[in-house]
Every structure is written in structure tokens, then in C-alpha cells.
Scaffold this motif. Sequence first.
Motif, mmCIF file in Angstrom:
data_model
loop_
_atom_site.group_PDB
_atom_site.id
_atom_site.type_symbol
_atom_site.label_atom_id
_atom_site.label_comp_id
_atom_site.label_asym_id
_atom_site.label_seq_id
_atom_site.Cartn_x
_atom_site.Cartn_y
_atom_site.Cartn_z
ATOM 1 N N GLN A 22 0.826 -1.217 0.000
ATOM 2 C CA GLN A 22 0.000 0.000 0.000
ATOM 3 C C GLN A 22 0.862 1.270 0.000
ATOM 4 O O GLN A 22 0.365 2.362 0.212
ATOM 5 C CB GLN A 22 -0.927 0.017 1.223
ATOM 6 N N GLU A 23 2.175 1.115 -0.225
ATOM 7 C CA GLU A 23 3.138 2.216 -0.263
ATOM 8 C C GLU A 23 3.273 2.925 1.085
ATOM 9 O O GLU A 23 3.545 4.116 1.149
ATOM 10 C CB GLU A 23 2.790 3.225 -1.367
ATOM 11 N N GLN A 24 3.087 2.189 2.167
ATOM 12 C CA GLN A 24 3.299 2.713 3.515
ATOM 13 C C GLN A 24 4.641 2.197 4.032
ATOM 14 O O GLN A 24 4.989 1.042 3.806
ATOM 15 C CB GLN A 24 2.176 2.253 4.455
ATOM 16 N N ILE A 25 5.367 3.041 4.727
ATOM 17 C CA ILE A 25 6.644 2.618 5.309
ATOM 18 C C ILE A 25 6.350 1.785 6.545
ATOM 19 O O ILE A 25 5.687 2.248 7.474
ATOM 20 C CB ILE A 25 7.511 3.833 5.670
ATOM 21 N N SER A 26 6.825 0.537 6.552
ATOM 22 C CA SER A 26 6.594 -0.334 7.704
ATOM 23 C C SER A 26 7.817 -0.395 8.615
ATOM 24 O O SER A 26 7.703 -0.772 9.773
ATOM 25 C CB SER A 26 6.208 -1.746 7.252
ATOM 26 N N GLU A 27 8.985 -0.036 8.084
ATOM 27 C CA GLU A 27 10.204 -0.050 8.879
ATOM 28 C C GLU A 27 11.192 0.924 8.254
ATOM 29 O O GLU A 27 11.266 1.044 7.033
ATOM 30 C CB GLU A 27 10.805 -1.454 8.890
ATOM 31 N N ALA A 28 11.933 1.623 9.087
ATOM 32 C CA ALA A 28 12.951 2.549 8.604
ATOM 33 C C ALA A 28 14.219 2.361 9.425
ATOM 34 O O ALA A 28 14.156 2.205 10.642
ATOM 35 C CB ALA A 28 12.460 3.985 8.715
ATOM 36 N N VAL A 29 15.352 2.357 8.723
ATOM 37 C CA VAL A 29 16.643 2.185 9.380
ATOM 38 C C VAL A 29 17.590 3.233 8.804
ATOM 39 O O VAL A 29 17.613 3.441 7.586
ATOM 40 C CB VAL A 29 17.210 0.772 9.116
ATOM 41 N N GLU A 30 18.357 3.891 9.660
ATOM 42 C CA GLU A 30 19.385 4.823 9.206
ATOM 43 C C GLU A 30 20.738 4.183 9.476
ATOM 44 O O GLU A 30 21.010 3.759 10.599
ATOM 45 C CB GLU A 30 19.256 6.158 9.926
ATOM 46 N N VAL A 31 21.558 4.087 8.421
ATOM 47 C CA VAL A 31 22.860 3.411 8.528
ATOM 48 C C VAL A 31 23.893 4.110 7.640
ATOM 49 O O VAL A 31 23.543 4.880 6.752
ATOM 50 C CB VAL A 31 22.748 1.926 8.131
ATOM 51 N N ASP A 32 25.151 3.813 7.878
ATOM 52 C CA ASP A 32 26.244 4.331 7.065
ATOM 53 C C ASP A 32 26.862 3.187 6.272
ATOM 54 O O ASP A 32 27.100 2.103 6.817
ATOM 55 C CB ASP A 32 27.311 4.972 7.951
ATOM 56 N N TYR A 33 27.095 3.435 4.969
ATOM 57 C CA TYR A 33 27.737 2.466 4.089
ATOM 58 C C TYR A 33 28.833 3.158 3.305
ATOM 59 O O TYR A 33 28.835 4.381 3.161
ATOM 60 C CB TYR A 33 26.733 1.855 3.098
ATOM 61 N N ARG A 34 29.730 2.357 2.745
ATOM 62 C CA ARG A 34 30.828 2.905 1.945
ATOM 63 C C ARG A 34 30.328 3.572 0.678
ATOM 64 O O ARG A 34 30.856 4.594 0.253
ATOM 65 C CB ARG A 34 31.806 1.804 1.567
ATOM 66 N N ASP A 35 29.307 2.976 0.039
ATOM 67 C CA ASP A 35 28.826 3.498 -1.235
ATOM 68 C C ASP A 35 27.446 2.923 -1.538
ATOM 69 O O ASP A 35 26.915 2.113 -0.777
ATOM 70 C CB ASP A 35 29.803 3.188 -2.365
ATOM 71 N N ASP A 36 26.883 3.365 -2.661
ATOM 72 C CA ASP A 36 25.548 2.916 -3.070
ATOM 73 C C ASP A 36 25.487 1.399 -3.223
ATOM 74 O O ASP A 36 24.501 0.773 -2.850
ATOM 75 C CB ASP A 36 25.145 3.560 -4.399
ATOM 76 N N ARG A 37 26.530 0.808 -3.769
ATOM 77 C CA ARG A 37 26.536 -0.640 -4.010
ATOM 78 C C ARG A 37 26.380 -1.415 -2.709
ATOM 79 O O ARG A 37 25.599 -2.359 -2.631
ATOM 80 C CB ARG A 37 27.830 -1.037 -4.727
ATOM 81 N N HIS A 38 27.089 -0.997 -1.677
ATOM 82 C CA HIS A 38 26.978 -1.673 -0.387
ATOM 83 C C HIS A 38 25.592 -1.451 0.244
ATOM 84 O O HIS A 38 25.028 -2.358 0.847
ATOM 85 C CB HIS A 38 28.080 -1.199 0.561
ATOM 86 N N ALA A 39 25.042 -0.261 0.093
ATOM 87 C CA ALA A 39 23.711 0.024 0.635
ATOM 88 C C ALA A 39 22.652 -0.830 -0.065
ATOM 89 O O ALA A 39 21.762 -1.394 0.577
ATOM 90 C CB ALA A 39 23.384 1.507 0.482
ATOM 91 N N LEU A 40 22.749 -0.962 -1.384
ATOM 92 C CA LEU A 40 21.778 -1.772 -2.130
ATOM 93 C C LEU A 40 21.930 -3.256 -1.813
ATOM 94 O O LEU A 40 20.931 -3.984 -1.779
ATOM 95 C CB LEU A 40 21.924 -1.524 -3.630
ATOM 96 N N ALA A 41 23.135 -3.709 -1.556
ATOM 97 C CA ALA A 41 23.346 -5.114 -1.184
ATOM 98 C C ALA A 41 22.650 -5.417 0.137
ATOM 99 O O ALA A 41 22.021 -6.469 0.305
ATOM 100 C CB ALA A 41 24.838 -5.424 -1.096
ATOM 101 N N GLU A 42 22.725 -4.495 1.089
ATOM 102 C CA GLU A 42 22.036 -4.684 2.365
ATOM 103 C C GLU A 42 20.525 -4.639 2.163
ATOM 104 O O GLU A 42 19.782 -5.411 2.762
ATOM 105 C CB GLU A 42 22.465 -3.619 3.367
ATOM 106 N N ALA A 43 20.052 -3.756 1.303
ATOM 107 C CA ALA A 43 18.617 -3.672 1.012
ATOM 108 C C ALA A 43 18.129 -4.979 0.398
ATOM 109 O O ALA A 43 17.029 -5.444 0.707
ATOM 110 C CB ALA A 43 18.333 -2.506 0.079
ATOM 111 N N GLN A 44 18.930 -5.585 -0.464
ATOM 112 C CA GLN A 44 18.556 -6.871 -1.071
ATOM 113 C C GLN A 44 18.352 -7.927 0.005
ATOM 114 O O GLN A 44 17.429 -8.719 -0.039
ATOM 115 C CB GLN A 44 19.634 -7.317 -2.063
#
Length: 75
Positions: A22-44
Motif C-alpha cells: 500500500q506504499e506505507q513505510i513499515s520499517e525505517a533504518v538509518e545506517v552508514d555504508y561505503r557506497d551505493d553498491r553496499h547500501a543496495l546489497a544490504e537492502a537486497q
Amino acid sequence: SRPVLAKVVTMQHYRVYVVTPQEQISEAVEVDYRDDRHALAEAQRLSEAEHAVEVWTGDRLVGRLGEAFNFGGPL
């Protein structure tokens, strides 16, 4: 002897959102990563079949994994 130089890794701040069908945010996390690739890997790793995961840095959408955007219209 020669001094050993340490490599400095700059981290970027990201927000990772788990989004319901329904396009509602069910969970939010703020984190630090080296780059976009590492952030997307964690999202996967966080994504589930019935949810989407969005990765943002600042006001830039880095990527969305899982379900496509649903704005209430027919798919």
C-alpha cells in the motif's frame, strides 16, 4: 623504514525503508555504508517478496528493490 599509510574509507549516510504493497513505510533504518553498491546489497538482504525496500541518501533515491511502485491505479 617507510611509514604504513592507512586507507581512509569515507562512509555515506543512508535511510533504508521497507515499504508495504500500500506504499506505507513499515520499517525505517538509518545506517552508514561505503557506497551505493553496499547500501543496495544490504537492502537486497532485507527485501521480502511482499514488500519493497527503498534506499535513500539525502533526497536522492538510490534504488528500489522488490515490488514496483503502486500509486493506486491498475497494474
